[in-house]
Each structure stands twice: as C-alpha cells, then as structure tokens.
Design a protein around this motif. Structure first.
Motif: not given
Length: 249
Positions: A23-32, A198-205, A240-243
């Motif tokens: 569920i956090w995988r989805v929440r992280l996308i919604l917030n991002f 590489g440099h940008e956040l993605t679904y993998a992260d 920290e990158r995803c906080k």
C-alpha cells in the motif's frame, strides 16, 4: 463543491503510521505526483465485503474459482464522479496513475518492462527472508479485531517470531548486500549512487522504500537501526530522498 479526490484503501494499525508495504508503494506515487487523495481505513475482517461493495476487481482467484480481494485498492472519481474507476493490485494502480496523471513520471520512457521485473524481484526474492521476522511483528501491530481474524484456536507457525533472530537478520542482510552491489553500478557518471535509475526517483525506488518503511514502522529498534547503517548508509540516504513523499492523508 469540494474537489473530488482519489481514495486509497489501507489497513489500520495500533501504531501512529500505516506500515503495509504494497500500500505504501501506491501512497508514495500519489504523494510524488501530488495528487489529491484521502485514505479509507478497512480492518482485515471487512476487506472482502468492503471491496466487493465498491466494485473492486479481485486481486487473484483461488484454485476453487473463488475470488480473492486484497489491498491496496484505489478509487478515482476525478475524471468521472458518477462512474469512478476502481482498481486493485499495486502494480496495476501504479501503471494507471502514470498513464492518467503523467506529470512527474515514475516510469521514464522505455523503463516499464525493466521496472516491472525489478519490482517482481523486490516482492518475490528480496523480501523473502524478511517475512519470518516481519509478519509476526506486523500481526502484533494490528487492532485486536484484525489480529483475531488470522487466529483459529492456536497461533499459526508463520505468526511466531523466529528464535534465531540474528541468524534471520543475517539472511536479510545478504539480500541487501546483493541489491546494493547491483545499485552501485549506477554510481559515478551513471548516477548518484542512491536511486535505482541514475538520478531521478522512479517506481523501482518506491518498491524498495516501501519495504524500508515497513521495517521502520514495525521494527524500528531491531530492524531499521541496523539496516540504515548497512552498505555505507545507502538505505538511509534513499529514505531521505523519498521522505517528502511519506505524508499520510
């Protein structure tokens, strides 16, 4: 009239923050993606009835043909309030959100297949040695009614914390070491050495970080304290990158 917003269905717990990694995988996308949403809390005994009532598709089918309903589920009324879209399965939801709300991509062009394979690895292999430790601890964090849902007279073996905890954590560390060695290939000219692509956040992260959140919420002292120091502090840096994407609405 208030603006329609997406609804993310999640399970409540007896700790301040939710912990379920899928569920956090989805929440992280919604917030991002900075999408408006709210969380609807559903205890485990009520999941099937609730999801059936809102028309959520089953996540899978049992051998006898009966449907299986599980979280996460997202309801999207933004495009069509009278006929909202209802989705289940974290990966299906992720791809829907990317196509429907393409701003702030989590699937850069040409990466969808490789990210799907990576997330499958995280789900099926990377987290496997965590389960004997984390499943019993997660069960303890559920409200009493949800805890009872998984008990039938005696405690199932999978809800018993393994006696050899240090040995179990060593098996977990082997997976973290392997993944760190792979991700280190993105250091130097190929990336910042923190994120998967590489440099940008993605679904993998977000697939990795959702596991880190699970550990931090459920096993902060036994698990997260040690993991954040592994591999030169790589996992703490990724956290920290995803906080900024860890809000709960």
């Amino acid at each position: 009239m208030s603006q329609p917003m997406l609804i993310l269905y999640d399970v409540p717990s007896n700790i301040p923050q939710p912990w379920a990694p899928n569920i956090w995988r989805v929440r992280l996308i919604l917030n991002f993606k900075r999408l408006p949403y709210r969380t609807a809390w559903v205890e485990f005994p009520d999941v099937e009835e609730t999801l059936h009532a809102i028309g959520a598709p089953p996540t899978s089918v049992k051998n006898d043909g009966r449907p299986v309903f599980s979280l996460p589920v997202v309801v999207d009324p933004i495009r069509s309030p009278q006929a909202p879209i209802v989705l289940s399965n974290a990966n299906n939801i992720a791809e829907y959100l990317e196509v429907t709300y393409p701003a702030r991509q989590v699937f850069p062009e040409g990466s969808r297949a490789l990210q799907a394979l990576f997330v499958h690895y995280i789900q099926e292999i990377f987290t496997k040695p965590l389960l004997p430790i984390m499943v019993p601890l997660s069960h303890q964090r559920l409200p009493e009614r949800s805890q009872s849902h998984f008990l039938s007279g005696t405690t199932p073996s999978y809800l018993s914390v393994p006696p050899e905890r240090e040995q179990a954590w060593r098996a977990v560390q082997e997976q973290f070491d392997f993944l760190a060695n792979i991700l280190d290939k993105n250091s130097g000219t190929d990336g910042d050495g923190v994120v998967a692509m590489g440099h940008e956040l993605t679904y993998a992260d977000f697939a990795i970080v959702s596991v880190l959140i699970w550990i931090e919420k459920v096993a902060p002292h036994d698990g997260w304290v040690r993991i954040r120091q592994w591999n030169g502090g790589r996992w703490g840096k990724l956290w920290e990158r995803c906080k900024s994407c860890m809000d709960v609405f």
